[in-house]
Design a protein around this motif. Structure first.
Motif, PDB file in Angstrom:
ATOM      1  N   GLU A   1     -46.222  -2.382 -25.433  1.00  0.00           N
ATOM      2  CA  GLU A   1     -45.227  -1.314 -25.422  1.00  0.00           C
ATOM      3  C   GLU A   1     -45.705  -0.118 -26.219  1.00  0.00           C
ATOM      4  O   GLU A   1     -45.591   1.029 -25.780  1.00  0.00           O
ATOM      5  N   LYS A   2     -46.291  -0.388 -27.378  1.00  0.00           N
ATOM      6  CA  LYS A   2     -46.770   0.722 -28.205  1.00  0.00           C
ATOM      7  C   LYS A   2     -47.874   1.494 -27.485  1.00  0.00           C
ATOM      8  O   LYS A   2     -47.951   2.720 -27.551  1.00  0.00           O
ATOM      9  N   ARG A   3     -48.724   0.736 -26.773  1.00  0.00           N
ATOM     10  CA  ARG A   3     -49.800   1.402 -26.032  1.00  0.00           C
ATOM     11  C   ARG A   3     -49.204   2.300 -24.942  1.00  0.00           C
ATOM     12  O   ARG A   3     -49.613   3.434 -24.750  1.00  0.00           O
ATOM     13  N   ALA A   4     -48.206   1.771 -24.254  1.00  0.00           N
ATOM     14  CA  ALA A   4     -47.564   2.551 -23.186  1.00  0.00           C
ATOM     15  C   ALA A   4     -46.939   3.820 -23.750  1.00  0.00           C
ATOM     16  O   ALA A   4     -47.048   4.905 -23.160  1.00  0.00           O
ATOM     17  N   ILE A   5     -46.310   3.687 -24.917  1.00  0.00           N
ATOM     18  CA  ILE A   5     -45.675   4.865 -25.523  1.00  0.00           C
ATOM     19  C   ILE A   5     -46.731   5.909 -25.888  1.00  0.00           C
ATOM     20  O   ILE A   5     -46.544   7.108 -25.671  1.00  0.00           O
ATOM     21  N   LEU A   6     -47.855   5.447 -26.377  1.00  0.00           N
ATOM     22  CA  LEU A   6     -48.915   6.385 -26.735  1.00  0.00           C
ATOM     23  C   LEU A   6     -49.472   7.082 -25.488  1.00  0.00           C
ATOM     24  O   LEU A   6     -49.739   8.283 -25.487  1.00  0.00           O
ATOM     25  N   TYR A   7     -49.636   6.319 -24.421  1.00  0.00           N
ATOM     26  CA  TYR A   7     -50.085   6.934 -23.169  1.00  0.00           C
ATOM     27  C   TYR A   7     -49.095   7.992 -22.710  1.00  0.00           C
ATOM     28  O   TYR A   7     -49.464   9.057 -22.227  1.00  0.00           O
ATOM     29  N   CYS A   8     -47.825   7.669 -22.901  1.00  0.00           N
ATOM     30  CA  CYS A   8     -46.764   8.580 -22.457  1.00  0.00           C
ATOM     31  C   CYS A   8     -46.731   9.836 -23.329  1.00  0.00           C
ATOM     32  O   CYS A   8     -46.672  10.952 -22.814  1.00  0.00           O
ATOM     33  N   ASP A   9     -46.775   9.645 -24.623  1.00  0.00           N
ATOM     34  CA  ASP A   9     -46.558  10.770 -25.545  1.00  0.00           C
ATOM     35  C   ASP A   9     -47.828  11.543 -25.867  1.00  0.00           C
ATOM     36  O   ASP A   9     -47.775  12.730 -26.167  1.00  0.00           O
ATOM     37  N   GLU A  10     -48.972  10.879 -25.827  1.00  0.00           N
ATOM     38  CA  GLU A  10     -50.176  11.573 -26.288  1.00  0.00           C
ATOM     39  C   GLU A  10     -51.229  11.813 -25.219  1.00  0.00           C
ATOM     40  O   GLU A  10     -52.053  12.703 -25.350  1.00  0.00           O
ATOM     41  N   VAL A  11     -51.225  11.013 -24.166  1.00  0.00           N
ATOM     42  CA  VAL A  11     -52.214  11.233 -23.101  1.00  0.00           C
ATOM     43  C   VAL A  11     -51.620  12.127 -22.008  1.00  0.00           C
ATOM     44  O   VAL A  11     -52.182  13.152 -21.635  1.00  0.00           O
ATOM     45  N   LYS A  12     -50.452  11.730 -21.529  1.00  0.00           N
ATOM     46  CA  LYS A  12     -49.838  12.430 -20.386  1.00  0.00           C
ATOM     47  C   LYS A  12     -49.632  13.929 -20.590  1.00  0.00           C
ATOM     48  O   LYS A  12     -49.841  14.695 -19.633  1.00  0.00           O
ATOM     49  N   PRO A  13     -49.258  14.383 -21.788  1.00  0.00           N
ATOM     50  CA  PRO A  13     -49.035  15.830 -21.942  1.00  0.00           C
ATOM     51  C   PRO A  13     -50.262  16.685 -21.576  1.00  0.00           C
ATOM     52  O   PRO A  13     -50.108  17.835 -21.167  1.00  0.00           O
ATOM     53  N   PHE A  14     -51.455  16.114 -21.686  1.00  0.00           N
ATOM     54  CA  PHE A  14     -52.652  16.892 -21.323  1.00  0.00           C
ATOM     55  C   PHE A  14     -52.731  17.163 -19.823  1.00  0.00           C
ATOM     56  O   PHE A  14     -53.359  18.112 -19.384  1.00  0.00           O
ATOM     57  N   PHE A  15     -52.072  16.310 -19.036  1.00  0.00           N
ATOM     58  CA  PHE A  15     -52.129  16.511 -17.581  1.00  0.00           C
ATOM     59  C   PHE A  15     -51.656  17.919 -17.229  1.00  0.00           C
ATOM     60  O   PHE A  15     -52.207  18.590 -16.364  1.00  0.00           O
ATOM     61  N   GLU A  16     -50.603  18.333 -17.912  1.00  0.00           N
ATOM     62  CA  GLU A  16     -50.005  19.617 -17.570  1.00  0.00           C
ATOM     63  C   GLU A  16     -50.881  20.795 -17.966  1.00  0.00           C
ATOM     64  O   GLU A  16     -51.040  21.733 -17.198  1.00  0.00           O
ATOM     65  N   THR A  17     -51.452  20.699 -19.171  1.00  0.00           N
ATOM     66  CA  THR A  17     -52.251  21.845 -19.626  1.00  0.00           C
ATOM     67  C   THR A  17     -53.548  21.941 -18.824  1.00  0.00           C
ATOM     68  O   THR A  17     -53.966  23.025 -18.432  1.00  0.00           O
ATOM     69  N   ILE A  18     -54.153  20.787 -18.552  1.00  0.00           N
ATOM     70  CA  ILE A  18     -55.396  20.811 -17.761  1.00  0.00           C
ATOM     71  C   ILE A  18     -55.097  21.360 -16.373  1.00  0.00           C
ATOM     72  O   ILE A  18     -55.800  22.220 -15.847  1.00  0.00           O
ATOM     73  N   ARG A  19     -54.024  20.872 -15.808  1.00  0.00           N
ATOM     74  CA  ARG A  19     -53.643  21.323 -14.475  1.00  0.00           C
ATOM     75  C   ARG A  19     -53.384  22.837 -14.455  1.00  0.00           C
ATOM     76  O   ARG A  19     -53.818  23.530 -13.531  1.00  0.00           O
ATOM     77  N   TYR A  20     -52.700  23.295 -15.474  1.00  0.00           N
ATOM     78  CA  TYR A  20     -52.361  24.713 -15.513  1.00  0.00           C
ATOM     79  C   TYR A  20     -53.620  25.576 -15.355  1.00  0.00           C
ATOM     80  O   TYR A  20     -53.669  26.492 -14.523  1.00  0.00           O
ATOM     81  N   HIS A  21     -54.638  25.264 -16.127  1.00  0.00           N
ATOM     82  CA  HIS A  21     -55.859  26.088 -16.081  1.00  0.00           C
ATOM     83  C   HIS A  21     -56.631  25.887 -14.777  1.00  0.00           C
ATOM     84  O   HIS A  21     -57.210  26.829 -14.243  1.00  0.00           O
ATOM     85  N   CYS A  22     -56.634  24.674 -14.273  1.00  0.00           N
ATOM     86  CA  CYS A  22     -57.308  24.431 -12.984  1.00  0.00           C
ATOM     87  C   CYS A  22     -56.619  25.235 -11.877  1.00  0.00           C
ATOM     88  O   CYS A  22     -57.267  25.842 -11.025  1.00  0.00           O
ATOM     89  N   ASP A  23     -55.292  25.207 -11.891  1.00  0.00           N
ATOM     90  CA  ASP A  23     -54.543  25.920 -10.851  1.00  0.00           C
ATOM     91  C   ASP A  23     -54.749  27.429 -10.950  1.00  0.00           C
ATOM     92  O   ASP A  23     -54.782  28.138  -9.940  1.00  0.00           O
ATOM     93  N   LYS A  24     -54.900  27.918 -12.180  1.00  0.00           N
ATOM     94  CA  LYS A  24     -55.189  29.350 -12.352  1.00  0.00           C
ATOM     95  C   LYS A  24     -56.559  29.664 -11.756  1.00  0.00           C
ATOM     96  O   LYS A  24     -56.746  30.700 -11.101  1.00  0.00           O
ATOM     97  N   LEU A  25     -57.513  28.784 -11.987  1.00  0.00           N
ATOM     98  CA  LEU A  25     -58.848  29.010 -11.425  1.00  0.00           C
ATOM     99  C   LEU A  25     -58.806  29.002  -9.903  1.00  0.00           C
ATOM    100  O   LEU A  25     -59.498  29.787  -9.249  1.00  0.00           O
ATOM    101  N   GLU A  26     -57.964  28.115  -9.352  1.00  0.00           N
ATOM    102  CA  GLU A  26     -57.852  28.061  -7.887  1.00  0.00           C
ATOM    103  C   GLU A  26     -57.461  29.441  -7.347  1.00  0.00           C
ATOM    104  O   GLU A  26     -57.922  29.856  -6.274  1.00  0.00           O
ATOM    105  N   LEU A  27     -56.648  30.147  -8.101  1.00  0.00           N
ATOM    106  CA  LEU A  27     -56.213  31.474  -7.659  1.00  0.00           C
ATOM    107  C   LEU A  27     -57.323  32.519  -7.795  1.00  0.00           C
ATOM    108  O   LEU A  27     -57.300  33.537  -7.118  1.00  0.00           O
TER     109      LEU A  27
END
Ligand code: ADP
Ligand code: MG
Length: 727
Positions: free
Chosen positions: A682-708
């Protein structure tokens, strides 16, 4: 030209029209590949047939010698339909279906025969070691086995006879989704039958009914294949939104594109043969999104049919050069997919217990089941929420297109008035005048007010829609067994409590039956007020209000799953004999681990695409720009900036995005490493949720800007407009 993307697009230009043959009348082929009553009558002896029917209706055990007769009949039927193999078909805790085919063919001393014995029908021992078991099998060092579930008929798909089975460990722990469901169905049958007998002594059985609505996306196969994220994660992890999306609302209920319609016709023919009673098809809100719904069925069968359907959908899609996306949120910025679970209770006498009737007594029956369901949801809202938790459904719940993560019940203004009136019923025995008044002015009015008059509130996760409840928060990838196990279990528990309380009032307070019921129901209405909500479930105001009411709002899976192992939940399951503590805890362990792995896979895929596809492409384009600037400098000397300033700005912007992407990927990998070191699931899942997943958005944001920014010719990933508007 960037290869894979453009090859894929080119392929879509040359899609052949796929021939679809449809029977003139679907009823002619319905259930043709199912070992149903008609087939059994033809292929089984009278005694064997009776024995199967007994097992279906009363759950009685099938004698081994009878099983031999049944298996022989089943085999003959299957061979007559072209089947060569058989398989035990089950639903392990991966959420999908599993099968291992064995040929009927066997060698003998003087040749070979087609054989299928009773033993092979009744029980098998698949190598269970590779299915999720949450430590159960290690603990007990037991092997798993599958056992025939006669309540769901065998069917032929392709050339294989499929026998629906449960999957349990040798020590009896459930290793699948079906076993707890069957136990929950048994509980609610017992509980609801006892209550239904207050109204009609001839009721012998209550079957919960389920009608699911399956939403999905259809994407051209080549385009889907060109995207590593769709292939490995079932969704796009990046991609800039298309200029046109769903803003114009021009897809919903619009005319179905021909290619999709051909697919549906083909699919529906397969469904007919398999006895899946599909009825409705239409476009959904997002481009290339569709929905399919059947006529409702008894719950166990409906769950099996949904699992089977998802498998058949993928197979038929391949023939039509499509890939079906079941993910709850395959594309950012447009609607995701759900799977509404419409649920009710049907008696052996053919009555829908959640449908108002023509007499006051029948309406009191309706109110009894209606109010008890609301009370059950009130008591177990958090468990109900946990039953639909999963990494992919997290994207959808609370995203202003699907119900929030807060469970509430919507009943509409008319029924709200009825409950308000019932709440005022006085304590204790009712006078004849009180009762006449109640019957005339409250209970008696229900059918009139409900007739074509049920309110609709699309934002509610659990809504009453005239003669059934609709659980709308279920995700499109879900196995319906999970939410159905919880819903039926909590209502069973509630109905048992109701019966005990009513009986006590009758016995101790010498109340009449209906007086007792009115008294108990009144208290239930008061007790469960907080769960009723008629307003906008999407609003921020509701979040605040729900908090005040003490309702849970578990936004992420690891937190939502906790309720599955709470003392209250374990007691519920143990009291009803649905699951033991060991089984409950094993499931929790599997689900938190599955969550972490989901996020891990997505993180890896995103890191790969961003670093190995996006950044190199951006650099290529940046080099072109640099060359251009260099050239302008060569021509114009010190005045070059007059002509090159925009290019230079682009060069800098690209560098900035690259820097951000690369930096975030490194941080994301570090976060993953940190999470992976944690022992506790459970603790591992929470860490994946709180500390790994948030990077998806920031990485995506810059990739999507590059696509433009980057030249379309160079961009390697098939774009949203291509995925969503290729028909
Ligand atoms: P919608 O919710 O899209 O307006 P309907 O209300 O017509 O559509 O029904 C949706 C689903 O509800 C269908 O799949 C149908 O089979 C199911 N349904 C209808 N009656 C019942 C019932 N008594 N029990 C379970 N499911 C039901
Ligand atoms: Mg619906």
């Amino acid at each position: 030209m960037s290869t894979l993307r453009f090859h894929a697009i080119k392929e879509t230009f040359n899609r052949p029209v796929i021939d679809v043959e449809e029977p003139a009348r679907r009823s002619d082929i319905f259930g043709k590949n199912v070992f149903n009553d008609a087939a059994m009558r033809q292929y089984l002896t009278k005694d064997s047939f009776k024995s199967v029917q007994d097992a279906i209706v009363n759950g009685s055990k099938i004698d081994r010698s009878v099983a031999d007769h049944i298996s022989t009949g089943m085999k003959e039927w299957a061979i007559s339909k072209g089947a060569t193999h058989y398989t035990h078909w089950f639903q392990p805790l991966t959420g999908t279906t599993a099968e291992k085919h064995d040929a009927f063919f066997e060698t003998t001393e003087d040749g070979a025969i087609e054989k299928f014995g009773g033993g092979q029908l009744v029980q098998q021992e698949p190598d269970a070691s590779s299915f999720p078991n949450g430590g159960i099998r290690n603990t007990f060092e037991a092997r798993g086995y599958t056992a025939w579930d006669p309540t769901s008929p065998a069917f032929i798909y392709g050339t294989t006879l499929c026998i629906p089975t449960v999957f349990v460990s040798y020590t009896g722990e459930a290793l699948d989704n079906k076993t707890p469901l069957l136990r929950a169905l048994q509980s609610i049958d017992t509980a609801a039958t006892a209550v239904a007998k207050y109204f009609d002594k001839s009721v012998t059985k209550v079957n919960p009914t389920l009608g699911w609505e399956q939403e999905y996306f259809l994407i051209d196969k080549a385009l889907a294949k060109s995207r590593p994220d769709i292939n490995l994660a079932g969704r796009t992890l990046l991609g800039h939104s298309s200029a046109k999306g769903q803003q114009l609302d021009d897809h919903y209920f619009g005319s179905i594109p021909k290619r999709a319609l051909d697919y549906m016709r083909d699919l529906e023919t397969e469904c007919m043969l398999l006895g899946i009673p599909v009825k409705t098809r239409h476009n959904e809100v997002a481009p290339n999104q569709f929905e399919l719904a059947p006529i409702f069925e008894e719950t166990n069968l409906a769950v099996d049919h949904n699992s089977l359907l998802m498998d058949v959908m993928s197979k038929v899609a391949d023939r039509h050069n499509f890939k079906v996306l079941f993910h709850e949120k395959p594309f950012a910025g447009i609607n995701g997919s759900g799977k509404h679970n419409n649920w009710s209770l049907a008696t052996s006498t053919g009555v829908n217990l959640l449908s108002p009737g023509t007499t006051p007594m029948k309406n009191l029956q309706f109110l009894t089941f209606f109010i008890n369901t609301i009370k059950a949801v009130n008591e177990y809202e958090e468990l109900l929420r946990s039953a639909i938790a999963g990494a992919s459904n997290d994207h959808r719940l609370g995203a202003n297109e699907a119900p929030p993560a807060i469970i509430s019940v919507f009943i509409g203004s008319q029924l709200t008035n009825v409950l308000d009136a019932l709440e005022k019923v006085k304590n204790g025995k009712l006078s004849p005048e009180d009762k006449t008044d109640l019957k005339l002015n409250v209970v008696g009015k229900i059918p009139e007010i409900l007739l074509d008059n049920t309110d609709r509130n699309r934002t509610s996760p659990f809504a009453f829609t005239g003669n059934k409840f609709e659980f709308r928060a279920v995700g499109s990838t879900a196995n319906c067994a999970k939410p159905m196990t919880v819903l039926n279990a909590i209502v069973a528990k509630q109905l048992m409590e109701f019966k005990t309380q009513v009986d006590a009032l009758i016995k101790d307070k010498k109340m009449k039956k209906d007086d007792a019921m009115f008294n108990v129901l009144r208290e239930y209405i008061k007790d469960s007020k907080r769960i009723r909500f008629e307003g906008d479930g999407y609003g921020e105001a509701w979040e605040k209000e729900a908090k005040k009411r003490g309702l849970s709002n578990n936004k992420t899976t690891p937190i939502a799953l906790r309720e599955q192992v709470s003392k209250k939940t374990i007691k519920l399951y143990e009291d009803l004999g649905i699951m033991s503590k060991v089984e409950v805890e094993a499931r929790h362990e599997i689900e938190v681990e599955e969550y972490a792995m989901h996020i891990q896979i997505e993180g890896r895929v995103l890191g790969d695409i961003a670093r190995n596809h996006v950044i190199p492409t951006a650099i290529k384009y940046q080099n072109i720009l640099i060359e251009n600037v260099q050239g302008l400098k060569d021509i114009y000397g010190k005045d070059f900036k007059k002509f090159a300033s925009e290019q230079m700005r682009l060069i800098e912007a690209i560098s900035a995005h690259i820097e951000n992407i690369n930096k975030d990927i490194t941080s994301m990998i570090d976060a993953r490493k940190k999470a992976n070191k944690i022992e506790d699931g459970e603790k591992r899942a929470i860490l994946y949720c709180d500390e790994v997943k948030p990077f998806f958005e920031t990485i995506r944001y810059h990739c999507d800007k590059l696509e433009l920014l980057v030249d379309d010719e160079l961009w390697p990933l098939t774009k949203y407009r291509e995925l969503l508007f290729t028909r």
